[in-house]
Design an enzyme around this catalytic site. Structure first.
Site, short mmCIF file in Angstrom:
data_model
loop_
_atom_site.label_atom_id
_atom_site.label_comp_id
_atom_site.label_asym_id
_atom_site.label_seq_id
_atom_site.Cartn_x
_atom_site.Cartn_y
_atom_site.Cartn_z
N ARG A 240 69.05 93.87 7.89
CA ARG A 240 68.02 93.80 6.85
C ARG A 240 67.54 92.36 6.75
O ARG A 240 68.34 91.42 6.81
CB ARG A 240 68.58 94.24 5.49
CG ARG A 240 68.78 95.75 5.33
CD ARG A 240 67.48 96.52 5.22
NE ARG A 240 67.70 97.95 5.01
CZ ARG A 240 67.77 98.87 5.98
NH1 ARG A 240 67.62 98.50 7.24
NH2 ARG A 240 67.95 100.14 5.70
N GLU A 269 59.11 92.25 4.05
CA GLU A 269 58.29 93.15 4.89
C GLU A 269 57.17 93.77 4.07
O GLU A 269 57.40 94.14 2.92
CB GLU A 269 59.17 94.26 5.47
CG GLU A 269 60.13 93.73 6.51
CD GLU A 269 61.01 94.81 7.11
OE1 GLU A 269 60.63 95.99 7.14
OE2 GLU A 269 62.11 94.45 7.55
N HIS A 287 60.44 96.55 12.54
CA HIS A 287 61.50 97.39 11.94
C HIS A 287 61.58 98.75 12.64
O HIS A 287 61.48 99.80 12.01
CB HIS A 287 61.28 97.57 10.42
CG HIS A 287 62.56 97.90 9.70
ND1 HIS A 287 62.82 97.54 8.41
CD2 HIS A 287 63.64 98.60 10.11
CE1 HIS A 287 64.01 97.98 8.05
NE2 HIS A 287 64.53 98.64 9.07
N GLY A 289 64.18 99.58 14.76
CA GLY A 289 65.53 99.75 15.31
C GLY A 289 65.89 101.21 15.54
O GLY A 289 66.46 101.58 16.56
P1 NAP Z 1 78.52 100.23 8.72
O1 NAP Z 1 79.16 101.12 9.72
O2 NAP Z 1 78.86 100.41 7.28
O3 NAP Z 1 78.85 98.70 9.15
C1 NAP Z 1 78.70 97.60 8.31
C2 NAP Z 1 79.94 96.72 8.46
O4 NAP Z 1 79.75 95.52 7.71
C3 NAP Z 1 81.21 97.39 7.91
O5 NAP Z 1 82.29 97.15 8.76
C4 NAP Z 1 81.36 96.69 6.57
O6 NAP Z 1 82.67 96.69 6.07
C5 NAP Z 1 80.91 95.30 6.91
N1 NAP Z 1 80.56 94.52 5.72
C6 NAP Z 1 79.96 94.93 4.59
N2 NAP Z 1 79.79 93.90 3.75
C7 NAP Z 1 80.31 92.82 4.36
C8 NAP Z 1 80.43 91.47 3.98
N3 NAP Z 1 80.00 91.03 2.81
N4 NAP Z 1 81.02 90.62 4.85
C9 NAP Z 1 81.46 91.06 6.05
N5 NAP Z 1 81.38 92.33 6.47
C10 NAP Z 1 80.80 93.21 5.62
O7 NAP Z 1 76.95 100.31 8.81
P2 NAP Z 1 76.05 100.58 10.13
O8 NAP Z 1 75.83 102.03 10.28
O9 NAP Z 1 76.64 99.82 11.25
O10 NAP Z 1 74.68 99.92 9.65
C11 NAP Z 1 74.62 98.53 9.35
C12 NAP Z 1 73.28 98.16 8.73
O11 NAP Z 1 72.28 98.17 9.73
C13 NAP Z 1 72.77 99.12 7.67
O12 NAP Z 1 73.30 98.83 6.40
C14 NAP Z 1 71.26 98.93 7.71
O13 NAP Z 1 70.87 98.02 6.74
C15 NAP Z 1 71.02 98.35 9.09
N6 NAP Z 1 70.20 99.24 9.94
C16 NAP Z 1 68.98 98.81 10.38
C17 NAP Z 1 68.23 99.61 11.22
C18 NAP Z 1 66.88 99.18 11.72
O14 NAP Z 1 66.00 100.01 11.88
N7 NAP Z 1 66.69 97.91 12.03
C19 NAP Z 1 68.70 100.87 11.61
C20 NAP Z 1 69.94 101.27 11.17
C21 NAP Z 1 70.69 100.44 10.32
P3 NAP Z 1 83.20 97.94 5.16
O15 NAP Z 1 83.47 99.04 6.12
O16 NAP Z 1 84.40 97.40 4.49
O17 NAP Z 1 82.09 98.30 4.21
#
Ligand code: NAP
Length: 323
Positions: A240, A269, A287, A289
């Site tokens: 983000r 954005e 955006h 992804g």
């Molecule tokens: P996810 O599986 O929840 O992975 C996020 C990781 O970050 C988890 O391991 C989480 O730990 C950790 N985390 C959270 N807060 C933290 C902090 N303050 N410091 C360090 N680590 C932290 O999520 P995901 O499915 O990989 O998606 C990640 C993000 O990508 C989404 O939230 C979204 O905003 C973004 N995204 C963007 C696009 C795009 O189109 N560009 C597409 C998809 C996703 P915990 O497990 O303890 O919470």
């Protein structure tokens, strides 16, 4: 067909999700392919039992109070920073999201930027199109290789882990990561090493951001962080926009504190910091992804099933964040 429940979809999504919902409910799809205004969303929430939102739709307590009977906000995204989940929980409203199905697409987007930057794709393309190519040269347009370089993953969850897997298995990169927990599987599978945040800033040749946007992660990367990174390092953000202080990034690039940036997301954005637009060591995608046919139709299915599973007894939602 039961017309008991009324569903509102704030913007056209792939047909498969709409068709799933139409089998059970009365579905209204807003036809305009542009962000819905707050007033229109407020009006829609007041008249429907479920709303399928996208990431530009802000949902908070004030909006939810328009309809005490709203059952679910089903977000067409894995990130839910546009939704006040506590406000939903307090009002008994479920929040759905679409994890897993967009992981491959978003992790691949990281490599679109990694290669775009290291192979200087945008610069090269522009040279060719503008007729500026004068022939091969031994010192012309040199880039860097990924093999043997260190990739720092910030947030080793689903997408971060998949990007790490692609980097290690596909391109022979070394993986270090930071996360608020640990990821033993990643350590065993990829010999990945968990390091402190500052160590990662100092050691990584490439940093890829995969944490969600929260109060803690907003501006996680600002002046100090860019100063600690190697001058030769690149940063990639497909998570983000506000996780990076965009002005600090523009300054760091201008001052050559880091070598380049690959951005799929932006702080405000669809606006983009003018400084970033001028730089040829910045790759930008709008955006996109998760913008593959595969991911978007799977997201439609999951977002629809989250509504069906919440409203129909005997059906199961796929992912509800406040069950
Ligand atoms: P996810 O599986 O929840 O992975 C996020 C990781 O970050 C988890 O391991 C989480 O730990 C950790 N985390 C959270 N807060 C933290 C902090 N303050 N410091 C360090 N680590 C932290 O999520 P995901 O499915 O990989 O998606 C990640 C993000 O990508 C989404 O939230 C979204 O905003 C973004 N995204 C963007 C696009 C795009 O189109 N560009 C597409 C998809 C996703 P915990 O497990 O303890 O919470």
């Amino acid at each position: 067909m039961s017309e008991k429940h009324k569903i509102f979809i704030t913007r056209p999504i792939p047909d498969n999700g709409i068709e799933m919902l139409e089998q059970h409910f009365k579905v209204k799809v807003r036809k305009k392919d542009s962000p819905i205004s707050r007033d229109e969303l407020s009006g829609a929430i007041s008249q429907h039992d479920a709303v399928l939102t996208i990431l530009t739709d802000r949902v908070d307590g004030e909006l939810l109070d328009q309809n005490p009977n709203l059952k679910i906000v089903s977000n067409f995204a894995v990130g839910t920073d546009n939704i006040d989940i506590n406000a939903c929980t307090e009002r008994g409203v479920k929040v759905g999201n679409t994890p897993e199905v967009l992981t491959t697409s978003t992790a691949e987007c990281v490599f679109a930027h990694l290669f775009g930057l290291t192979k200087r794709l945008i610069e090269g393309d522009e040279i060719m199109r503008k007729g500026k190519y004068k022939g091969w040269g031994p010192m012309y347009m040199l880039g860097v290789e990924l093999k043997g370089k260190t990739l720092g993953i910030v947030g080793a969850g689903r997408i971060g882990s998949e990007a790490a897997r692609m980097a290690y298995k596909g391109f022979g990169m070394n993986i270090i990561y930071t996360d608020r927990g640990g990821n033993k599987e990643l350590e065993q599978e990829l010999s990945a090493k968990q390091v402190g945040f500052d160590d990662m800033l100092e050691q990584a040749d490439f940093i890829s951001i995969h944490v969600p946007l929260t109060r803690e992660t907003r501006h996680m990367f600002s002046d100090n962080e860019f100063k600690k990174m190697k001058n030769s390092a690149f940063i990639i953000n497909t998570a983000r926009g506000p996780i990076i202080d965009e002005q600090a990034l523009a300054d760091a690039l201008e001052n050559k504190e880091i070598a380049g940036a690959g951005l799929d997301v932006f702080e405000d954005e669809p606006e983009i910091n003018p400084g970033l637009k001028k730089m040829d060591n910045v790759t930008m995608t709008p955006h996109t992804g998760s913008a593959t046919w595969e991911a978007r139709s799977a997201m439609a299915k999951v977002a629809a099933q989250n509504i069906i599973g919440t409203l129909i007894e005997g059906e199961e939602p796929v992912s509800i964040l406040n069950p």
